[in-house]
Write a protein that holds these residues in place. Structure first.
Motif, short mmCIF file in Angstrom:
data_model
loop_
_atom_site.label_atom_id
_atom_site.label_comp_id
_atom_site.label_asym_id
_atom_site.label_seq_id
_atom_site.Cartn_x
_atom_site.Cartn_y
_atom_site.Cartn_z
N THR A 160 0.89 -1.21 -0.03
CA THR A 160 0.09 0.21 -0.11
C THR A 160 0.93 1.31 0.04
O THR A 160 2.11 1.23 0.07
N CYS A 161 0.22 2.29 0.03
CA CYS A 161 0.77 3.68 -0.06
C CYS A 161 1.53 4.00 1.42
O CYS A 161 2.85 4.35 1.35
N GLY A 162 0.81 3.18 2.27
CA GLY A 162 1.70 3.24 3.75
C GLY A 162 2.96 2.63 3.75
O GLY A 162 3.80 2.93 4.52
N ASP A 163 2.85 1.49 3.01
CA ASP A 163 4.28 0.63 3.08
C ASP A 163 5.28 1.80 2.35
O ASP A 163 6.58 1.73 2.83
N ILE A 164 5.10 2.44 1.33
CA ILE A 164 5.99 3.65 0.98
C ILE A 164 6.36 4.55 1.74
O ILE A 164 7.45 4.73 1.85
N PHE A 165 5.17 4.95 2.34
CA PHE A 165 5.52 5.88 3.38
C PHE A 165 6.35 5.60 4.43
O PHE A 165 7.43 6.42 5.00
N ARG A 166 6.39 4.32 4.84
CA ARG A 166 7.30 3.89 5.98
C ARG A 166 8.51 3.64 5.40
O ARG A 166 9.64 3.86 6.27
N LYS A 167 8.95 3.26 4.09
CA LYS A 167 10.14 3.12 3.49
C LYS A 167 10.89 4.40 3.39
O LYS A 167 11.82 4.80 3.42
N ALA A 168 10.04 5.19 2.79
CA ALA A 168 10.44 6.88 3.10
C ALA A 168 10.93 7.25 4.04
O ALA A 168 12.05 7.90 4.46
N ASP A 169 10.18 7.03 5.19
CA ASP A 169 10.68 7.40 6.76
C ASP A 169 11.88 6.86 7.06
O ASP A 169 12.88 7.25 7.64
N GLU A 170 11.95 5.40 6.77
CA GLU A 170 13.11 4.58 7.08
C GLU A 170 14.24 5.23 6.46
O GLU A 170 15.60 5.22 6.81
N ALA A 171 14.16 5.75 5.03
CA ALA A 171 15.42 6.23 4.45
C ALA A 171 15.52 7.82 4.45
O ALA A 171 16.45 8.21 3.99
N HIS A 172 14.92 8.34 5.66
CA HIS A 172 14.93 9.73 5.89
C HIS A 172 14.78 10.77 4.80
O HIS A 172 15.59 11.61 4.72
N LEU A 173 13.99 10.26 4.06
CA LEU A 173 13.41 11.25 2.88
C LEU A 173 12.79 12.34 3.62
O LEU A 173 11.82 12.14 4.37
N PRO A 174 12.98 13.48 3.13
CA PRO A 174 12.07 14.89 3.48
C PRO A 174 11.02 14.80 3.24
O PRO A 174 10.46 14.24 2.18
N LEU A 175 9.92 15.32 4.10
CA LEU A 175 8.57 15.65 3.74
C LEU A 175 8.41 16.58 2.86
O LEU A 175 8.05 16.83 2.13
#
Length: 166
Positions: free
Chosen positions: A151-166
């Protein structure tokens, strides 16, 4: 106060912005994508930004069609976003957008997308190619997930883990 509709767009825009950095964690993806863009006669920077906004528009269109709130966007399957990227007409992706955007980049890029969509001819063909590239990006990211229906939530979690900026 920010409306839920504006927050929904903001979350969709974030999804669009993190897809390529997540994909490019394997650098060869970036090289191949840029090679394809050049071979299609699409400027790399323009093409990549249009891919971001394309993904944002596809996610937003599905969320609006299914009446998801901003907080429910995390439940949206990546497959539904991928299907919208290649299955919806350009004008369908533009329906239901906010009147104004909090981020000026989003405003400009949606206007550029709109110009490409309504110009027709070669630019429409370029949008079609970009839609397939967005679908490919989503498919690769979905395949990296262990969940059966990412889901999109999985992508959001991966982005958070990779420390991608909001």
């Amino acid at each position: 106060m920010t409306s839920d509709h504006d927050m929904l767009w903001s979350r969709c825009a974030y999804l669009g912005r993190v897809l390529l950095p997540l994909l490019d964690q394997e650098p060869w993806h970036q090289d191949r994508r840029r090679e394809r863009l050049r071979s299609w006669g699409i400027d790399v920077a323009v093409g990549e930004r249009l891919m971001e906004v394309f993904a944002s528009l596809a996610a937003h269109a599905v969320a609006v069609d299914t009446s998801l709130s901003a907080s429910e966007l995390e439940t949206l399957p990546l497959s539904a976003v991928a299907d919208a990227a290649t299955g919806k007409q350009d004008f369908e992706l533009l329906a239901g957008l906010p009147d104004t955007f909090a981020d000026d980049r989003d405003d400009v890029e949606v206007k550029v997308f709109r110009l490409y969509a309504y110009k027709g001819g070669q630019t429409s063909h370029q949008l079609f190619r970009l839609s397939t590239e967005v679908r490919h990006t989503l498919a690769v990211l979905a395949a990296r997930e262990s969940a059966p229906s990412p889901t999109c939530g999985d992508i959001f979690r991966k982005a958070d883990e990779a420390h991608l900026p909001l």
